[in-house]
Design an enzyme around this catalytic site. Sequence first.
Site, PDB file in Angstrom:
ATOM      1  N   MET A  87      33.321  50.290  84.893  1.00  0.00           N
ATOM      2  CA  MET A  87      34.036  50.821  83.739  1.00  0.00           C
ATOM      3  C   MET A  87      34.478  49.724  82.778  1.00  0.00           C
ATOM      4  O   MET A  87      34.204  49.769  81.573  1.00  0.00           O
ATOM      5  CB  MET A  87      35.250  51.624  84.205  1.00  0.00           C
ATOM      6  CG  MET A  87      36.095  52.164  83.059  1.00  0.00           C
ATOM      7  SD  MET A  87      37.564  53.036  83.662  1.00  0.00           S
ATOM      8  CE  MET A  87      36.817  54.541  84.270  1.00  0.00           C
ATOM      9  N   GLY A  88      35.205  48.715  83.278  1.00  0.00           N
ATOM     10  CA  GLY A  88      35.702  47.668  82.411  1.00  0.00           C
ATOM     11  C   GLY A  88      34.592  46.925  81.710  1.00  0.00           C
ATOM     12  O   GLY A  88      34.681  46.607  80.515  1.00  0.00           O
ATOM     13  N   ASP A  89      33.522  46.640  82.427  1.00  0.00           N
ATOM     14  CA  ASP A  89      32.388  45.932  81.837  1.00  0.00           C
ATOM     15  C   ASP A  89      31.713  46.762  80.752  1.00  0.00           C
ATOM     16  O   ASP A  89      31.347  46.232  79.690  1.00  0.00           O
ATOM     17  CB  ASP A  89      31.371  45.588  82.931  1.00  0.00           C
ATOM     18  CG  ASP A  89      31.917  44.597  83.940  1.00  0.00           C
ATOM     19  OD1 ASP A  89      31.798  43.390  83.701  1.00  0.00           O
ATOM     20  OD2 ASP A  89      32.462  45.038  84.965  1.00  0.00           O
ATOM     21  N   CYS A  90      31.502  48.031  81.017  1.00  0.00           N
ATOM     22  CA  CYS A  90      30.800  48.869  80.045  1.00  0.00           C
ATOM     23  C   CYS A  90      31.639  49.084  78.788  1.00  0.00           C
ATOM     24  O   CYS A  90      31.101  49.064  77.670  1.00  0.00           O
ATOM     25  CB  CYS A  90      30.420  50.203  80.675  1.00  0.00           C
ATOM     26  SG  CYS A  90      29.069  50.069  81.868  1.00  0.00           S
TER      27      CYS A  90
ATOM     28  N   GLY B 104      31.239  45.964  76.831  1.00  0.00           N
ATOM     29  CA  GLY B 104      29.923  45.876  76.223  1.00  0.00           C
ATOM     30  C   GLY B 104      29.783  46.771  75.008  1.00  0.00           C
ATOM     31  O   GLY B 104      29.186  46.375  73.992  1.00  0.00           O
TER      32      GLY B 104
END
Length: 416
Positions: free
Chosen positions: A182-185, A188
């Site tokens: 979640m945090g990465d997406c 991004g």
Amino acid sequence: MTDTAPTPPRLARKSFDPEARGALDGVRVLDLARLVAGNTLSMVLADHGAEVVKVEPPEGDTLRAWKVRGVETSWKSWCRNKKSICLDLRSEEGQGVVRALVREAAMLTESFRPGVLEAMGLSPEALLAINPALVIVRISGWGQDGPYRHKPGFGTLVEGYSGFAAVNGFADREPVLPPMFMGDCYAGLYGAATAMIALRHAERTGQGQVIDLSLIDPMLAVMDPQAANYRLTGQVKQRTGSRSTNTAPRNAYRCRDGGWVCLSSSTQGMTEKLLRSIGRPELIEDPRFRTNPDRLRHWQELDAIIGDFIGARDKREVLAHFDAAGVTIGPIMDAADLLQDEYVAAREALIEVPDEDMPDGHVPMHGMVTRLSATPGILARPAPKLGEHNEAILRPALGEDAYARLAAQGIIRGGA
């Protein structure tokens, strides 16, 4: 007469077209970033025609190591439409190749810990001296400044730090971290939008700039307005499972056959429609349920009434009943359900593309997330093999002699 189950729809099978062109045709992105945030950012650009050149170390992007039964499923999904070159960036010669490529690039992305790019002799100041219009996206867990700048940071840490895990799950159990990236997406996707803003500015003025993209800032943004709510009430939001603290009814409900559905009635009109559909119109004027604040105070009693209605019926019957009544309800799906779902197939929300590593020769993945009427996204090529495009990209940039020398020295790795 036997009742046979309907044949599940097949996902749309798409082919790669190397000649396909998108709205970002002609924009070259040097992608030094690793893992999910950087690859999400560059995938959005690649899906719309940018030439995204993955600059990978000899061992490859870490994403390649995330395999299921030996297949790089994460790499295939997030790195479609991209190209790959493989360099030893620990060497001065490898760093020199990046400088040579920067001359013709519109954007560079990286996700090293703050300070590493500078230590490699590739500081933003040095890169902008080569190409003043370059957009540089710097991805890190905690940002390029502040007291945590030197700490390592993965999405898991910001999902905890941002307050998300504290409100996710049930009150009588531990906080729950999300079971996906979640945090990465979020980072991004925020990064892709911000990069295009900076690219627009660079094209208009010739002025490049540096984007400081942390993983924590997007997570804090999507958690709003919790800080404001706390300031007003002095109360920390508690974990409530699938229930909402803003509207009622809203929850996940179990059907007679063990299936699950999710239901939300966020407006007064929808709540009244729901109560009529379950044969309880008198509850509309019941003092416990007359308004949304009333329903929030008596949510357990209301949930019990709705839960009893749903629990007495199978999932298919429940969905058909509420759909016919115009009530906002939907199934809770898993991966097996999605691959057989009529809507997902018709919408091409999931597609499948040729892949030699898959048992049936096709790998399912998400389709084009954004639907542009004049410039739809493209499928130009599958995720590249490590160093697959060394020759095509580096020979013209370096010249024949330099390319041969660096390949012989092991600075350029992989490829054919």
